[in-house]
Design an enzyme around this catalytic site. Structure first.
Site, PDB file in Angstrom:
ATOM      1  N   LEU A  54       0.848  -1.190   0.000  1.00 27.41           N
ATOM      2  CA  LEU A  54       0.000   0.000   0.000  1.00 27.41           C
ATOM      3  C   LEU A  54       0.893   1.252   0.000  1.00 27.41           C
ATOM      4  O   LEU A  54       2.092   1.174   0.247  1.00 27.41           O
ATOM      5  CB  LEU A  54      -0.908  -0.020   1.236  1.00 27.41           C
ATOM      6  N   GLY A  68      -3.374   7.682  -9.751  1.00 30.97           N
ATOM      7  CA  GLY A  68      -2.091   8.381  -9.734  1.00 30.97           C
ATOM      8  C   GLY A  68      -1.464   8.646 -11.088  1.00 30.97           C
ATOM      9  O   GLY A  68      -2.148   8.911 -12.081  1.00 30.97           O
ATOM     10  N   CYS A  88       3.975   7.547  -3.723  1.00 32.38           N
ATOM     11  CA  CYS A  88       4.564   8.340  -2.646  1.00 32.38           C
ATOM     12  C   CYS A  88       5.392   7.494  -1.685  1.00 32.38           C
ATOM     13  O   CYS A  88       6.570   7.760  -1.454  1.00 32.38           O
ATOM     14  CB  CYS A  88       3.438   9.067  -1.911  1.00 32.38           C
ATOM     15  N   HIS A 122      13.293  32.838  20.200  1.00 33.62           N
ATOM     16  CA  HIS A 122      14.666  33.164  19.848  1.00 33.62           C
ATOM     17  C   HIS A 122      15.610  32.159  20.483  1.00 33.62           C
ATOM     18  O   HIS A 122      15.413  31.806  21.650  1.00 33.62           O
ATOM     19  CB  HIS A 122      15.014  34.570  20.340  1.00 33.62           C
ATOM     20  N   GLU A 138      18.040  21.588 -18.688  1.00 31.05           N
ATOM     21  CA  GLU A 138      16.675  22.092 -18.477  1.00 31.05           C
ATOM     22  C   GLU A 138      16.234  22.921 -19.678  1.00 31.05           C
ATOM     23  O   GLU A 138      16.963  23.785 -20.157  1.00 31.05           O
ATOM     24  CB  GLU A 138      16.638  22.921 -17.172  1.00 31.05           C
TER      25      GLU A 138
HETATM   26  P1  FAD Z   1      -0.209   7.373  -6.526  1.00 25.11           P
HETATM   27  O1  FAD Z   1       0.588   7.603  -5.305  1.00 25.11           O
HETATM   28  O2  FAD Z   1       0.499   7.316  -7.824  1.00 25.11           O
HETATM   29  O3  FAD Z   1      -0.980   5.991  -6.281  1.00 25.11           O
HETATM   30  C1  FAD Z   1      -1.774   5.400  -7.255  1.00 25.11           C
HETATM   31  C2  FAD Z   1      -1.887   3.927  -6.947  1.00 25.11           C
HETATM   32  O4  FAD Z   1      -2.875   3.356  -7.802  1.00 25.11           O
HETATM   33  C3  FAD Z   1      -0.610   3.146  -7.222  1.00 25.11           C
HETATM   34  O5  FAD Z   1      -0.233   2.427  -6.056  1.00 25.11           O
HETATM   35  C4  FAD Z   1      -0.964   2.205  -8.365  1.00 25.11           C
HETATM   36  O6  FAD Z   1      -0.325   0.937  -8.264  1.00 25.11           O
HETATM   37  C5  FAD Z   1      -2.467   2.062  -8.174  1.00 25.11           C
HETATM   38  N1  FAD Z   1      -3.190   1.689  -9.385  1.00 25.11           N
HETATM   39  C6  FAD Z   1      -3.130   2.292 -10.619  1.00 25.11           C
HETATM   40  N2  FAD Z   1      -3.981   1.711 -11.474  1.00 25.11           N
HETATM   41  C7  FAD Z   1      -4.599   0.714 -10.786  1.00 25.11           C
HETATM   42  C8  FAD Z   1      -5.581  -0.244 -11.124  1.00 25.11           C
HETATM   43  N3  FAD Z   1      -6.144  -0.282 -12.356  1.00 25.11           N
HETATM   44  N4  FAD Z   1      -5.981  -1.128 -10.181  1.00 25.11           N
HETATM   45  C9  FAD Z   1      -5.434  -1.109  -8.934  1.00 25.11           C
HETATM   46  N5  FAD Z   1      -4.510  -0.208  -8.560  1.00 25.11           N
HETATM   47  C10 FAD Z   1      -4.098   0.693  -9.457  1.00 25.11           C
HETATM   48  N6  FAD Z   1       4.965  14.621  -3.667  1.00 25.11           N
HETATM   49  C11 FAD Z   1       5.046  15.363  -2.552  1.00 25.11           C
HETATM   50  O7  FAD Z   1       4.053  15.962  -2.141  1.00 25.11           O
HETATM   51  N7  FAD Z   1       6.212  15.463  -1.850  1.00 25.11           N
HETATM   52  C12 FAD Z   1       7.336  14.834  -2.251  1.00 25.11           C
HETATM   53  O8  FAD Z   1       8.375  14.944  -1.594  1.00 25.11           O
HETATM   54  C13 FAD Z   1       7.288  14.046  -3.424  1.00 25.11           C
HETATM   55  N8  FAD Z   1       8.376  13.396  -3.847  1.00 25.11           N
HETATM   56  C14 FAD Z   1       8.290  12.601  -4.968  1.00 25.11           C
HETATM   57  C15 FAD Z   1       9.433  11.947  -5.391  1.00 25.11           C
HETATM   58  C16 FAD Z   1       9.389  11.148  -6.510  1.00 25.11           C
HETATM   59  C17 FAD Z   1      10.650  10.423  -6.964  1.00 25.11           C
HETATM   60  C18 FAD Z   1       8.158  10.977  -7.212  1.00 25.11           C
HETATM   61  C19 FAD Z   1       8.074  10.067  -8.399  1.00 25.11           C
HETATM   62  C20 FAD Z   1       7.013  11.628  -6.794  1.00 25.11           C
HETATM   63  C21 FAD Z   1       7.073  12.462  -5.675  1.00 25.11           C
HETATM   64  N9  FAD Z   1       5.963  13.169  -5.229  1.00 25.11           N
HETATM   65  C22 FAD Z   1       6.048  13.953  -4.116  1.00 25.11           C
HETATM   66  C23 FAD Z   1       4.666  13.087  -5.929  1.00 25.11           C
HETATM   67  C24 FAD Z   1       3.713  12.115  -5.175  1.00 25.11           C
HETATM   68  O9  FAD Z   1       4.322  10.845  -5.077  1.00 25.11           O
HETATM   69  C25 FAD Z   1       2.398  12.000  -5.925  1.00 25.11           C
HETATM   70  O10 FAD Z   1       1.847  13.282  -6.126  1.00 25.11           O
HETATM   71  C26 FAD Z   1       1.394  11.168  -5.119  1.00 25.11           C
HETATM   72  O11 FAD Z   1       1.887   9.872  -4.869  1.00 25.11           O
HETATM   73  C27 FAD Z   1       0.063  11.073  -5.860  1.00 25.11           C
HETATM   74  O12 FAD Z   1      -0.819  10.313  -5.096  1.00 25.11           O
HETATM   75  P2  FAD Z   1      -2.044   9.526  -5.751  1.00 25.11           P
HETATM   76  O13 FAD Z   1      -2.738   8.867  -4.606  1.00 25.11           O
HETATM   77  O14 FAD Z   1      -2.806  10.418  -6.633  1.00 25.11           O
HETATM   78  O15 FAD Z   1      -1.372   8.423  -6.709  1.00 25.11           O
HETATM   79  P1  NAD Z   2       8.467  18.680 -13.041  1.00 25.08           P
HETATM   80  O1  NAD Z   2       7.320  19.045 -13.877  1.00 25.08           O
HETATM   81  O2  NAD Z   2       8.548  19.154 -11.648  1.00 25.08           O
HETATM   82  O3  NAD Z   2       9.822  19.123 -13.760  1.00 25.08           O
HETATM   83  C1  NAD Z   2      10.126  18.712 -15.063  1.00 25.08           C
HETATM   84  C2  NAD Z   2      11.169  19.657 -15.620  1.00 25.08           C
HETATM   85  O4  NAD Z   2      11.617  19.138 -16.857  1.00 25.08           O
HETATM   86  C3  NAD Z   2      10.652  21.063 -15.880  1.00 25.08           C
HETATM   87  O5  NAD Z   2      11.540  21.986 -15.336  1.00 25.08           O
HETATM   88  C4  NAD Z   2      10.576  21.127 -17.400  1.00 25.08           C
HETATM   89  O6  NAD Z   2      10.776  22.437 -17.900  1.00 25.08           O
HETATM   90  C5  NAD Z   2      11.705  20.203 -17.794  1.00 25.08           C
HETATM   91  N1  NAD Z   2      11.583  19.609 -19.119  1.00 25.08           N
HETATM   92  C6  NAD Z   2      10.464  19.154 -19.740  1.00 25.08           C
HETATM   93  N2  NAD Z   2      10.774  18.634 -20.949  1.00 25.08           N
HETATM   94  C7  NAD Z   2      12.112  18.747 -21.094  1.00 25.08           C
HETATM   95  C8  NAD Z   2      13.029  18.399 -22.115  1.00 25.08           C
HETATM   96  N3  NAD Z   2      12.628  17.802 -23.223  1.00 25.08           N
HETATM   97  N4  NAD Z   2      14.330  18.676 -21.922  1.00 25.08           N
HETATM   98  C9  NAD Z   2      14.767  19.281 -20.791  1.00 25.08           C
HETATM   99  N5  NAD Z   2      13.945  19.633 -19.797  1.00 25.08           N
HETATM  100  C10 NAD Z   2      12.636  19.367 -19.940  1.00 25.08           C
HETATM  101  O7  NAD Z   2       8.516  17.070 -13.082  1.00 25.08           O
HETATM  102  P2  NAD Z   2       9.407  16.041 -12.288  1.00 25.08           P
HETATM  103  O8  NAD Z   2      10.561  16.703 -11.639  1.00 25.08           O
HETATM  104  O9  NAD Z   2       9.640  14.927 -13.244  1.00 25.08           O
HETATM  105  O10 NAD Z   2       8.407  15.559 -11.183  1.00 25.08           O
HETATM  106  C11 NAD Z   2       7.164  14.928 -11.535  1.00 25.08           C
HETATM  107  C12 NAD Z   2       6.080  15.290 -10.556  1.00 25.08           C
HETATM  108  O11 NAD Z   2       6.377  14.733  -9.282  1.00 25.08           O
HETATM  109  C13 NAD Z   2       5.953  16.780 -10.391  1.00 25.08           C
HETATM  110  O12 NAD Z   2       4.625  17.150 -10.619  1.00 25.08           O
HETATM  111  C14 NAD Z   2       6.342  17.062  -8.978  1.00 25.08           C
HETATM  112  O13 NAD Z   2       5.474  17.983  -8.361  1.00 25.08           O
HETATM  113  C15 NAD Z   2       6.244  15.718  -8.283  1.00 25.08           C
HETATM  114  N6  NAD Z   2       7.362  15.650  -7.345  1.00 25.08           N
HETATM  115  C16 NAD Z   2       7.315  16.431  -6.241  1.00 25.08           C
HETATM  116  C17 NAD Z   2       8.374  16.448  -5.372  1.00 25.08           C
HETATM  117  C18 NAD Z   2       8.307  17.310  -4.176  1.00 25.08           C
HETATM  118  O14 NAD Z   2       7.218  17.757  -3.823  1.00 25.08           O
HETATM  119  N7  NAD Z   2       9.419  17.573  -3.509  1.00 25.08           N
HETATM  120  C19 NAD Z   2       9.495  15.683  -5.621  1.00 25.08           C
HETATM  121  C20 NAD Z   2       9.529  14.919  -6.775  1.00 25.08           C
HETATM  122  C21 NAD Z   2       8.443  14.907  -7.615  1.00 25.08           C
END
Ligand code: FAD
Ligand code: NAD
Length: 465
Positions: A40, A145, A44, A444, A204
Site C-alpha cells: 500500500l 495516480g 509516494c 529566539h 533544463e
Molecule cells: P499514486 O501515489 O500514484 O498511487 C496510485 C496507486 O494506484 C498506485 O499504487 C498504483 O499501483 C495504483 N493503481 C493504478 N492503477 C490501478 C488499477 N487499475 N488497479 C489497482 N490499482 C491501481 N509529492 C510530494 O508531495 N512530496 C514529495 O516529496 C514528493 N516526492 C516525490 C518523489 C518522486 C521520486 C516521485 C516520483 C514523486 C514524488 N511526489 C512527491 C509526488 C507524489 O508521489 C504523488 O503526487 C502522489 O503519490 C500522488 O498520489 P495519488 O494517490 O494520486 O497516486
Molecule cells: P516537473 O514538472 O517538476 O519538472 C520537469 C522539468 O523538466 C521542468 O523543469 C521542465 O521544464 C523540464 N523539461 C520538460 N521537458 C524537457 C526536455 N525535453 N528537456 C529538458 N527539460 C525538460 O517534473 P518532475 O521533476 O519529473 O516531477 C514529476 C512530478 O512529481 C511533479 O509534478 C512534482 O510535483 C512531483 N514531485 C514532487 C516532489 C516534491 O514535492 N518535492 C518531488 C519529486 C516529484
C-alpha cells in the site's frame, strides 16, 4: 469468483486513495481499496516522496561528515560510503510505512483487495489477479495516480536511461549522471547522487530551474547547487542518446548549439502523466482531457454519475498532500459533510539543500494578475540560529497586496524550509495579514525569526536588516 458489495470502492492506494478509504471508514462507510502493487502507499510511499527523502537525508549526512563538519571544529577521519546499507535503510523506512498503512486498514476494517481494477459499469469493478472478483458499490473513487513521462527519443531501458524509480536504487554511484529536467525530481535525485560522489549535469528546457517557482528563488537555488558541484545547461534539451562501450553518448542541443556528453546514466525527469491504463474509463463513459487527466467538478465527480476521481489523475499539482486532501474532501462531500480543498494554500517544496519551499503566488504571477505589491525579504545571513548552524545560504520573501496587506505568497530558500513553510501555510489558511506574522512572538533563536523579519520588511521595519 466472489461478488461483493460496498458503500465505496477506491481504486489505488496512494496517499489520495488510502486517506480517502480511511476517512470513508471514519464516516461509517464500508470501504474497499483495490491496489495492484505489492504494497500500500502508492508512488509516494514506495517509489516517490519517502524513498527519495530517505536518500536525501542519508546523503546529506554523508556529505556533512565528509565536508561539512570542519567549520564546527569537528575533525573526522576517513568517511566511507556503504551504499548497500544506505539503500537497505531506505527500504526499511518504506517497508515500515507501507506496513503502517496496512495496519490502519485493518484497524478501520477496510478491505485491501490485491489486484488490478477495471470498471465494467458505473457501479461495478472487475478485479483481475490472485484476488479476482467482481465488486459493486454506488460510489467508485479513481485514485490511480501517475507514471513517469518519457521522451520519444530517450525511451527508458531501466539501466542507462532511467526514471526516478531506478534512480532510487542504483547499485553503484555513477561516475557521471546526466539529468534531463531541472524540476523537483531532477534536482532532488541529482543532489543525492552528487553528494554521493557523481558528477551531475542538469539539462533544463526553460530559462530557469524549477520553472513554477519564484524566479528570484530559483536563480538563488541554482547558485547554491552550483556551489555543490552540480552543472547546468538551461534552454537546452537532449536530442539523442545511444549506448556505447564508454557509457551513454548524449547530444545536448540548445540555443543553436549542439554538444556531445558522455555519462553512465541518463535520468529522464521531465514530469509525470496521469495513469489510467486498462481502467476501462472510455468503456464506461468517463471522459479524459488532452493530457489524459480526468476532468471533475467541485465534488470530484467525473462525467459518469457515481464515479469520482482525485489526486495525480486529475488536474493540479502532482503532490502527495494535494492528493490526500482531495481524497478526504471527496468522501466527506459524498457523506454530506461540508468540505473542500484550499488550492491557494498548497505548499510546494523541493528538498534540496538549501530547501526551497513556497506557498501562494510567485512574484511574477502576482504581478501578472495585476496586484500592486509590497515585497519584504530577509537573508538567513542575518539570522542568529542559521549562523549557529553554519547554514546561512538563502532567504525568505513575503509578497503582500499593497492595499490590504493580505499575504499573496511566501517563498523560503534555506535550512529546513520544508518545516518553516507550515507557518506560512497556516497564516494563509487563516487569511492572516502580513502584520499578523510581524506581530506574532517568534522564539529566539530560531530560523522562524527570519519569517518574522521578512514580514516586518514588508512595512520597511525589519530590525536586523
Ligand atoms: P499514486 O501515489 O500514484 O498511487 C496510485 C496507486 O494506484 C498506485 O499504487 C498504483 O499501483 C495504483 N493503481 C493504478 N492503477 C490501478 C488499477 N487499475 N488497479 C489497482 N490499482 C491501481 N509529492 C510530494 O508531495 N512530496 C514529495 O516529496 C514528493 N516526492 C516525490 C518523489 C518522486 C521520486 C516521485 C516520483 C514523486 C514524488 N511526489 C512527491 C509526488 C507524489 O508521489 C504523488 O503526487 C502522489 O503519490 C500522488 O498520489 P495519488 O494517490 O494520486 O497516486
Ligand atoms: P516537473 O514538472 O517538476 O519538472 C520537469 C522539468 O523538466 C521542468 O523543469 C521542465 O521544464 C523540464 N523539461 C520538460 N521537458 C524537457 C526536455 N525535453 N528537456 C529538458 N527539460 C525538460 O517534473 P518532475 O521533476 O519529473 O516531477 C514529476 C512530478 O512529481 C511533479 O509534478 C512534482 O510535483 C512531483 N514531485 C514532487 C516532489 C516534491 O514535492 N518535492 C518531488 C519529486 C516529484
Amino acid at each position: 469468483m466472489s461478488n461483493e458489495s460496498y458503500d465505496l470502492i477506491v481504486i489505488g492506494a496512494g496517499p489520495g486513495g488510502y486517506l480517502a478509504a480511511i476517512r470513508a471508514a471514519q464516516l461509517g462507510m464500508h470501504a474497499a481499496c483495490v491496489e495492484k502493487g505489492t504494497a500500500l502507499g502508492g508512488t509516494c510511499l514506495n517509489v516517490g516522496c519517502i524513498p527519495s527523502k530517505a536518500l536525501l537525508d542519508s546523503s546529506e549526512r554523508y556529505h556533512q561528515a565528509k565536508a561539512g563538519l570542519g567549520a564546527h571544529g569537528i575533525v573526522v577521519g576517513s568517511v566511507e560510503l556503504d551504499l548497500a546499507a544506505m539503500m537497505a535503510r531506505k527500504d526499511k523506512v518504506v517497508e515500515a510505512l507501507t506496513r503502517g498503512v496496512a495496519s490502519l486498514f485493518r484497524k478501520h476494517k477496510i478491505d485491501w483487495i490485491r489486484g488490478t481494477a477495471r470498471l465494467t459499469a458505473a457501479d461495478t469493478v472487475q478485479v483481475d489477479g490472485e484476488a479476482a472478483r467482481v465488486m459493486r458499490a454506488p460510489r467508485v473513487l479513481v485514485a490511480t495516480g501517475s507514471a513517469p513521462s518519457s521522451l520519444p527519443h530517450l525511451p527508458f531501458d531501466g539501466t542507462h536511461i532511467i526514471s526516478s524509480t531506478e534512480a532510487l536504487c542504483l547499485p553503484k554511484v555513477p561516475a557521471r549522471m546526466l539529468v534531463v529536467g531541472g524540476g523537483a525530481i531532477g534536482l532532488e535525485m541529482g543532489s543525492v547522487w552528487r553528494r554521493l560522489g557523481a558528477e551531475v549535469l542538469v539539462v533544463e528546457l526553460m530559462d530557469h530551474i524549477v520553472p513554477g517557482m519564484d524566479g528570484q528563488m530559483s536563480v538563488a537555488l541554482q547558485r547554491a547547487l552550483k556551489k555543490q558541484g552540480i552543472s547546468f545547461r538551461l534552454r537546452a534539451s537532449v536530442k539523442h542518446a545511444e549506448k556505447t562501450a564508454a557509457g551513454v553518448r548524449v547530444i545536448v542541443e540548445g540555443e543553436g548549439t549542439e554538444n556531445e556528453e558522455t555519462c553512465d546514466v541518463v535520468l529522464v525527469a521531465v514530469g509525470r502523466r496521469p495513469y489510467t491504463e486498462g481502467l476501462g474509463l472510455r468503456e464506461v463513459g468517463v471522459t479524459t482531457d488532452a493530457h489524459g487527466r480526468i476532468p471533475v467538478d467541485e465534488r470530484y465527480a467525473t462525467s459518469v454519475r457515481g464515479i469520482f476521481a482525485i489526486g495525480d489523475v486529475i488536474s493540479g499539482p502532482m503532490l502527495a498532500h494535494k492528493a490526500g486532501e482531495e481524497g478526504i474532501a471527496a468522501v466527506e462531500l459524498m457523506a454530506g459533510v461540508p468540505a473542500g480543498v484550499n488550492y491557494a494554500g498548497i505548499p510546494n517544496i523541493v528538498y534540496t539543500w538549501p530547501e526551497l519551499a513556497s506557498v501562494g503566488l510567485t512574484e511574477e504571477e502576482a504581478r501578472r494578475r495585476g496586484h500592486e505589491l509590497r515585497v519584504g525579504s530577509f537573508s538567513f545571513l542575518g539570522n542568529g540560529r542559521a549562523r549557529c548552524m553554519n547554514e546561512t545560504d538563502g532567504s525568505i520573501k513575503v509578497i503582500a497586496a499593497a492595499d490590504t496587506d493580505a499575504i499573496l505568497g511566501i517563498h523560503i530558500l534555506g535550512p529546513h524550509a520544508s518545516e518553516l513553510i507550515a507557518e506560512a501555510a497556516l497564516a494563509m489558511q487563516f487569511e492572516a495579514r502580513v502584520e499578523d506574522i510581524a506581530r506574532a512572538v517568534h522564539a529566539h533563536p530560531t530560523l522562524a525569526e527570519a519569517l518574522k523579519e521578512a514580514a516586518l520588511d514588508v512595512a520597511g521595519r525589519s530590525l536586523h536588516r
